[in-house]
Design a protein around this motif. Sequence first.
Motif, PDB file in Angstrom:
ATOM      1  N   HIS A   1      -9.732  19.847 -36.891  1.00 42.42           N
ATOM      2  CA  HIS A   1      -9.569  19.099 -38.154  1.00 42.42           C
ATOM      3  C   HIS A   1      -8.778  19.907 -39.168  1.00 42.42           C
ATOM      4  CE1 HIS A   1     -12.564  16.537 -36.333  1.00 42.42           C
ATOM      5  NE2 HIS A   1     -13.391  17.559 -36.253  1.00 42.42           N
ATOM      6  N   ARG A   2      -7.501  20.047 -38.920  1.00 41.81           N
ATOM      7  CA  ARG A   2      -6.691  20.832 -39.851  1.00 41.81           C
ATOM      8  C   ARG A   2      -6.329  20.016 -41.075  1.00 41.81           C
ATOM      9  NH1 ARG A   2      -1.704  23.965 -37.248  1.00 41.81           N
ATOM     10  NH2 ARG A   2      -1.360  24.318 -39.466  1.00 41.81           N
ATOM     11  N   ASP A   3      -6.470  20.621 -42.257  1.00 38.97           N
ATOM     12  CA  ASP A   3      -5.991  19.941 -43.458  1.00 38.97           C
ATOM     13  C   ASP A   3      -5.228  20.926 -44.351  1.00 38.97           C
ATOM     14  OD1 ASP A   3      -8.023  21.539 -44.251  1.00 38.97           O
ATOM     15  OD2 ASP A   3      -9.244  19.964 -45.183  1.00 38.97           O
ATOM     16  N   ASP A   4      -4.715  22.021 -43.727  1.00 33.94           N
ATOM     17  CA  ASP A   4      -3.988  23.007 -44.525  1.00 33.94           C
ATOM     18  C   ASP A   4      -2.587  22.498 -44.841  1.00 33.94           C
ATOM     19  OD1 ASP A   4      -2.027  24.252 -42.368  1.00 33.94           O
ATOM     20  OD2 ASP A   4      -3.983  24.017 -41.396  1.00 33.94           O
ATOM     21  N   HIS A   5      -1.875  23.216 -45.697  1.00 34.42           N
ATOM     22  CA  HIS A   5      -0.578  22.741 -46.171  1.00 34.42           C
ATOM     23  C   HIS A   5       0.558  22.949 -45.179  1.00 34.42           C
ATOM     24  CE1 HIS A   5      -1.162  26.926 -47.327  1.00 34.42           C
ATOM     25  NE2 HIS A   5       0.150  27.061 -47.336  1.00 34.42           N
ATOM     26  N   HIS A   6       0.266  23.496 -43.999  1.00 37.36           N
ATOM     27  CA  HIS A   6       1.336  23.633 -43.000  1.00 37.36           C
ATOM     28  C   HIS A   6       1.310  22.512 -41.965  1.00 37.36           C
ATOM     29  CE1 HIS A   6       2.556  27.496 -44.518  1.00 37.36           C
ATOM     30  NE2 HIS A   6       1.326  27.966 -44.408  1.00 37.36           N
ATOM     31  N   ILE A   7       0.213  21.792 -41.902  1.00 35.08           N
ATOM     32  CA  ILE A   7       0.058  20.818 -40.818  1.00 35.08           C
ATOM     33  C   ILE A   7       1.156  19.751 -40.867  1.00 35.08           C
ATOM     34  CG2 ILE A   7      -1.629  19.403 -42.102  1.00 35.08           C
ATOM     35  CD1 ILE A   7      -1.668  20.028 -38.295  1.00 35.08           C
ATOM     36  N   GLY A   8       1.675  19.482 -42.065  1.00 33.11           N
ATOM     37  CA  GLY A   8       2.697  18.440 -42.204  1.00 33.11           C
ATOM     38  C   GLY A   8       4.037  18.776 -41.577  1.00 33.11           C
ATOM     39  N   HIS A   9       4.355  20.032 -41.395  1.00 34.49           N
ATOM     40  CA  HIS A   9       5.693  20.371 -40.890  1.00 34.49           C
ATOM     41  C   HIS A   9       5.670  21.080 -39.544  1.00 34.49           C
ATOM     42  CE1 HIS A   9       4.595  23.936 -43.424  1.00 34.49           C
ATOM     43  NE2 HIS A   9       5.047  24.575 -42.365  1.00 34.49           N
ATOM     44  N   VAL A  10       4.571  20.963 -38.813  1.00 31.90           N
ATOM     45  CA  VAL A  10       4.557  21.517 -37.450  1.00 31.90           C
ATOM     46  C   VAL A  10       4.446  20.351 -36.470  1.00 31.90           C
ATOM     47  CG1 VAL A  10       3.621  23.753 -38.102  1.00 31.90           C
ATOM     48  CG2 VAL A  10       2.043  21.887 -37.547  1.00 31.90           C
ATOM     49  N   ARG A  11       5.000  20.564 -35.283  1.00 31.28           N
ATOM     50  CA  ARG A  11       5.042  19.419 -34.368  1.00 31.28           C
ATOM     51  C   ARG A  11       3.810  19.331 -33.481  1.00 31.28           C
ATOM     52  NH1 ARG A  11       6.527  21.335 -29.373  1.00 31.28           N
ATOM     53  NH2 ARG A  11       7.498  23.377 -29.442  1.00 31.28           N
ATOM     54  N   HIS A  12       2.906  20.307 -33.615  1.00 33.55           N
ATOM     55  CA  HIS A  12       1.683  20.274 -32.816  1.00 33.55           C
ATOM     56  C   HIS A  12       0.594  20.995 -33.606  1.00 33.55           C
ATOM     57  CE1 HIS A  12      -1.158  20.884 -29.541  1.00 33.55           C
ATOM     58  NE2 HIS A  12      -0.425  20.106 -28.765  1.00 33.55           N
ATOM     59  N   PRO A  13      -0.635  20.479 -33.583  1.00 30.67           N
ATOM     60  CA  PRO A  13      -1.693  21.142 -34.371  1.00 30.67           C
ATOM     61  C   PRO A  13      -2.029  22.555 -33.898  1.00 30.67           C
ATOM     62  CG  PRO A  13      -2.365  18.936 -33.677  1.00 30.67           C
ATOM     63  CD  PRO A  13      -1.088  19.239 -32.954  1.00 30.67           C
ATOM     64  N   ASN A  14      -1.556  22.944 -32.721  1.00 31.08           N
ATOM     65  CA  ASN A  14      -1.765  24.328 -32.288  1.00 31.08           C
ATOM     66  C   ASN A  14      -0.631  25.246 -32.744  1.00 31.08           C
ATOM     67  OD1 ASN A  14      -4.257  23.971 -31.142  1.00 31.08           O
ATOM     68  ND2 ASN A  14      -3.472  23.641 -29.065  1.00 31.08           N
ATOM     69  N   ILE A  15       0.222  24.730 -33.645  1.00 33.20           N
ATOM     70  CA  ILE A  15       1.213  25.596 -34.287  1.00 33.20           C
ATOM     71  C   ILE A  15       0.778  25.794 -35.737  1.00 33.20           C
ATOM     72  CG2 ILE A  15       3.620  25.824 -35.020  1.00 33.20           C
ATOM     73  CD1 ILE A  15       4.380  24.146 -32.553  1.00 33.20           C
ATOM     74  N   VAL A  16       0.617  27.054 -36.140  1.00 27.44           N
ATOM     75  CA  VAL A  16       0.142  27.341 -37.503  1.00 27.44           C
ATOM     76  C   VAL A  16       1.216  26.999 -38.521  1.00 27.44           C
ATOM     77  CG1 VAL A  16      -0.833  29.084 -39.046  1.00 27.44           C
ATOM     78  CG2 VAL A  16      -1.185  29.280 -36.577  1.00 27.44           C
ATOM     79  N   HIS A  17       2.419  27.484 -38.278  1.00 26.42           N
ATOM     80  CA  HIS A  17       3.505  27.332 -39.242  1.00 26.42           C
ATOM     81  C   HIS A  17       4.819  27.463 -38.495  1.00 26.42           C
ATOM     82  CE1 HIS A  17       6.008  27.705 -42.759  1.00 26.42           C
ATOM     83  NE2 HIS A  17       6.165  29.004 -42.688  1.00 26.42           N
ATOM     84  N   ARG A  18       5.830  26.778 -38.998  1.00 29.95           N
ATOM     85  CA  ARG A  18       7.167  26.852 -38.406  1.00 29.95           C
ATOM     86  C   ARG A  18       8.159  27.050 -39.526  1.00 29.95           C
ATOM     87  NH1 ARG A  18      11.314  22.985 -37.792  1.00 29.95           N
ATOM     88  NH2 ARG A  18      12.696  23.438 -36.040  1.00 29.95           N
ATOM     89  N   GLN A  19       9.087  27.985 -39.344  1.00 28.01           N
ATOM     90  CA  GLN A  19      10.127  28.184 -40.353  1.00 28.01           C
ATOM     91  C   GLN A  19      11.497  28.263 -39.683  1.00 28.01           C
ATOM     92  OE1 GLN A  19       9.927  28.527 -44.017  1.00 28.01           O
ATOM     93  NE2 GLN A  19      12.019  27.926 -43.436  1.00 28.01           N
ATOM     94  N   PRO A  20      12.323  27.236 -39.862  1.00 28.85           N
ATOM     95  CA  PRO A  20      13.708  27.340 -39.403  1.00 28.85           C
ATOM     96  C   PRO A  20      14.572  28.002 -40.494  1.00 28.85           C
ATOM     97  CG  PRO A  20      13.033  25.049 -39.812  1.00 28.85           C
ATOM     98  CD  PRO A  20      12.014  25.925 -40.420  1.00 28.85           C
ATOM     99  N   ILE A  21      15.589  28.719 -40.059  1.00 21.61           N
ATOM    100  CA  ILE A  21      16.588  29.262 -40.997  1.00 21.61           C
ATOM    101  C   ILE A  21      17.937  28.831 -40.444  1.00 21.61           C
ATOM    102  CG2 ILE A  21      17.560  31.342 -42.062  1.00 21.61           C
ATOM    103  CD1 ILE A  21      14.681  31.371 -42.739  1.00 21.61           C
ATOM    104  N   VAL A  22      18.579  27.929 -41.138  1.00 20.80           N
ATOM    105  CA  VAL A  22      19.839  27.387 -40.632  1.00 20.80           C
ATOM    106  C   VAL A  22      20.927  27.621 -41.673  1.00 20.80           C
ATOM    107  CG1 VAL A  22      21.015  25.361 -39.721  1.00 20.80           C
ATOM    108  CG2 VAL A  22      18.538  25.597 -39.430  1.00 20.80           C
ATOM    109  N   ARG A  23      21.995  28.269 -41.256  1.00 23.97           N
ATOM    110  CA  ARG A  23      23.097  28.544 -42.173  1.00 23.97           C
ATOM    111  C   ARG A  23      24.400  28.432 -41.385  1.00 23.97           C
ATOM    112  NH1 ARG A  23      23.460  29.904 -47.086  1.00 23.97           N
ATOM    113  NH2 ARG A  23      25.384  30.869 -47.814  1.00 23.97           N
ATOM    114  N   GLY A  24      25.386  27.812 -41.979  1.00 26.35           N
ATOM    115  CA  GLY A  24      26.662  27.645 -41.284  1.00 26.35           C
ATOM    116  C   GLY A  24      26.500  26.679 -40.117  1.00 26.35           C
ATOM    117  N   ASP A  25      27.336  26.912 -39.116  1.00 25.53           N
ATOM    118  CA  ASP A  25      27.360  25.979 -37.994  1.00 25.53           C
ATOM    119  C   ASP A  25      27.526  26.791 -36.709  1.00 25.53           C
ATOM    120  OD1 ASP A  25      27.839  24.119 -36.088  1.00 25.53           O
ATOM    121  OD2 ASP A  25      29.620  23.260 -37.038  1.00 25.53           O
TER     122      ASP A  25
END
Lengths: 794, 191, 296
Positions: free
Chosen positions: A160-184
């Motif tokens: 029952h996750r309700d932390d502020h990272h749950i919205g941007h991870v693709r699976h509840p067994n992922i705590v947090h995800r951070q992409p860094i995208v610059r250029g191409d």
Amino acid sequence: MPTNGVPTKITQGSGTKGGIGESTLRPDGTLKVTGEFAYSSDMWHEDMLWGQILRSTVAHAEIVSIDTAEALATPGVYAVMTYDDLPTEVKHYGLEIQDTPVLAHGKVRHHGEPVAIVAADHPETARRAAAKIKVDYRELPVITDEASATAPDAVLVHEHRDDHHIGHVRHPNIVHRQPIVRGDVATARGRADVIVEGEYTFGMQDQAFLGPESGLAVPEEDGGVHLYIATQWLHSDLRQIAPVLGLPEDKVRMTLAGVGGAFGGREDLSMQIHACLLALRTGKPVKIVYNRFESFFGHVHRHPAKLYYEHGATADGRLTHVKARIVLDGGAYASASPAVVGNASSLGVGPYAVDDVDIEAIALYTNNPPCGAMRGFGAVQACFAYEAQMDKLAARLGIDPVELRQRNAMEQGTLLPTGQPVDSPAPVAELLRRVKAMPMPPERQWESSEGADVRQLPGGLSNTTHGEGVVRGVGYAVGIKNVGFSEGFDDYSTARVRMEVVGGEPVATVHTAMAEVGQGGVTVHAQIARTELGVTQVTIHPADTRVGSAGSTSASRQTYVTGGAIRHACELVREKVLELGRRKLGSYHPAWAHAELLLEGGKVVTDGGEVLADLVDVLGDEAVEVEEEWRHRPTEPFDLRTGQGNGHVQYSFAAHRAVVEVDTELGLVKVIELACAQDVGKALNPLSVVGQIQGGTTQGLGVAVMEEILVDPRTAKVRNPSFTDYLIPTILDTPTIPVDVLELADDHAPYGLRGVGEAPTLSSTPAVLAAIRAATGLELNRTPVRPEHLTGTS
Amino acid sequence: MRVNFTVNGRPQQADDVWEGESLLYVLRERLGLPGSKNACEQGECGSCTVRLDGVPVCSCLVAAGQAEGREVVTVEGLADHARQRARGAGGTCGTSLDEAKGWTADGTDSQTGEGAELSPVQQAFIDAGAVQCGFCTPGLLVAADEMLERRPNPSDADIREALSGNLCRCTGYEKIMDAVRLAAARQSEGV
Amino acid sequence: MDFLRPASWEEALAAKAEHPTAVPIAGGTDVMVEINFDHRRPEYLMDLTRIGDLHAWEVGDDTVRLGASVPYAEIMEHLRPELPGLALASHTVASPQIRNRGGVGGNLGTASPAGDAHPALLAAGAEVEVESVRGSRRIPIDDFYTGVKRNALAPDELIRAVHIDKADGPQQYSKVGTRNAMVIAVCAFGLALHPETRTVRTGIGSAAPTPIRARAAEDFLNAALEEGGFWDNGKIITPSVAKRFAALCAAACNPIDDVRGTASYRRHAVGVMARRTLTWTWESYRGAHRTTEGAA
């Protein structure tokens, strides 16, 4: 104000003995060499009880039942508590996400999770009683890696996750995800003449501080509790403890006991709440001391990681792009995982200028041991991989590895992949130049007239080689670490400074809640006060929660932030003292009104050096006291989609050259020398700075060749929770560590200083690995490297 | 059970000792001598090193009952021990006491435990920056002091071998090497 | 738990007869770890440190009688000429503090395959003197190890001494650990040349359920040395012979994968150590041989 890159010039207090820039000695040194320094495990109280924790014997299971009756009936036992005995509705804690149960409820999620606690009159009584608690487990399948964690039908580690990272991870067994995208990256790839790819593994390292988790909780008459504790951040502990106890924060008093090392492993709570619960339940002081076995379960470890990298470069050795995916195993509870993800992703290309970057970092929830803060977190794992990639690229291009690094080295003004400009000196190429220019250690040092001295050969005293199979290798690496808390965290410290006359002399007292964990904060705090207030007598008040938060002793931040707070408070004290002087003595000399005034050698002097008054006379019976918070400049969170944002405060750079000798037949390694060059902005205490660099370097060496917590992939149980099988370097494993300290001021920071403690832990590991690769010709994509990896027998 | 032994020259008695207790536990929890440290309790770190009848041992691996009638020197008694050795050696380490006073650390902050007279190796650890968290320090001091007693002019390899049973997690050992070299040099100057 | 403090060997034997479950403790370097970590709660702990005889050694004509509790540090310091292999092994034991306390009796009593002394004892040739109130007997070292952490002692017996053959030729000892000091063996190898009988003996540690000898390797090497006249001509051993010896030593292993190393690595490392120690001992033998020839 210092100017970027120019060594800081000190005016105020520069003539006062024992000020900043001097290698003054530790104020706690005498107590520490006589055995009188009171560490948390040394606490003792009349009538005290001993606490013991019962831990889960399995990694993932439902708790069907717990029977404590027999334990409670044991003579000498005063209390047995389980989840059901917790006094309030708050039953979880955590640094950022409150996902960690104080005692397991319904389920255990990792091997060694606390299930019940006991207080008894002797540690053996407590141990025997704990052994009598019957816990019935119904085992669940274990989640141990990315594949098992993110499978569509994977069991959820936290339902029952309700932390502020749950919205941007693709699976509840992922705590947090951070992409860094610059250029191409796709376009940039087209410009690359050479592309190298690699898949790297970083093993689970333990902080292995020597002072075990321990403390003493003493119940107080007002219903509160006083906890004497070894921690890295008193106020963070307090914020997590008080709600579980159902007490207001002012009824939980905390005093820092002696800390036997930390390295990140004391950022999370261990036995704090348990000791307080038992003390409040029994009405008696309760001491808990982990033994080494328990310590391996009682604190979080460094995240093990899988790192997938692609680097491209033009034929002349210019990086075209970096693409990376970093998977960190956070284990059963979140701890510092989100911040580790932030560092690994934002610093994932290292100290290099690259325009086109695509990085993704994630942290997993698994049933492995919880992982969190350890010296250099996130940046350490990434550095191991990107530096291996740089060597691979150099080999492919036929360019010297140092030269390749220098061609791509970032400098002041370079944009990080987050879009943030590096707005202070970034002497990456210079550090590499310096470390390469150091004289090489002589060859075959182990040869003597009496034959080979095995102590200087791989294998050491074990007498495995007299020179046979021994090949030397040299490797280089450089790294970048952020200093301070990043990503918009309100990172501040508080200092209370008082000046008064004691025994006929002006004395400054510095009171902060900074956790001295061995790094020497107390030494530099006194130095700052001497410099800023022109006195020689400084008293460092013991750290406690009677003063505001100092923030954590981590992220290389304390000299910067609490040092900054002390300087700021001292400036305010100085102003008040001068005001006092003007009021009392201003009429005696016009300079009081017109000149720039300094405090120097216990006197008020003009900037021309004329003495106006003794501080003793200015102060008289009055005490001047200031308590102030101080913040470094604000940061902002990284954009959750692109990773863009001014997330960091400051950077710390170090470069290493490793010289190793490898017994190529037996796969044994002797590190001969680990030279380091580091920019520290301003060395407030050169002796301490060098000590930090050498200590950090050695922890990097440890994870290069021996240190790893081994977890059984079938059961998620820890296989080597002891100093017999979790090995850290001895003095015979540790080489000479020559250090070249550069001081290029960062003009955003107090005195131009830069956090020191972590950077040397980054580049040490990849430099050693590079040297071993050079000696063996093997690819070596994991650390630590073990004899079987070097002999094809894994 | 009851255990009687001598610690730092003073007879000591401990009562109600559980038979499985170690000498380390008795020193720390029953005799008020917590200087010997409890880092691993399995003989793998050396932080509990004491002299047992003169010989450096891990006190965590000595059963309390085995100490009966023996002489123990802990870090708390190291300065006295060194002083007596200097006296007993008939002037070979002649002026070590005066010298030790001369080496007193500058900087006069609180928490210093000032006024304590230190053995040469204790002073050298402070002066050389060999102390960080300090948890390994007591054991290292006892081991280093004993080595310098046996071997007043050790080579670097000798120092490393003698201290290879003492783990330190903070310093990377370089400043510890400096400290032992410094203590040896000062000791030989004192001759 | 009861703490027994026999003042003499006879008292110790009587106590052991009365309480066969009593755990003898001398250096404490195994027993105390088990107690500290709650792995063992013996009913009786029997301290042997008051029995002076156990700390003494005697150098005889053919053997050294080594008291069970003579610490490794003393063996290194005083018995190197007589017991070079055991002295080398002693130097690899844990740390200086442990070497000041632990002795061969403890290694034998625990009978862990990783005990550092075993390969040296096997290679040198030794007998374990054990005694109970029923009497004394000597167990040949080859019969002493009976299983993982099991030995040939009866429940009422105590180890009094080890009778180790004095070296009549060069001996060597190597141990692989993943650290340069204070490390438990991943595997270990001991080799002794016995010029008087023109034989070699080996000992392997941590690479089988018990310490073992590589008998096929010994037989091969004994035959090869005899056949080539090596003992007399003192020539360098043919590389193919050394290689075959190493391969046979490796083949003698029956190791497991564990946290300290893989089975495959252990087999490999034993081979490398066998080859190297053979080179070192043989070079030393040749050196001595040439010196003798020169003197003649």
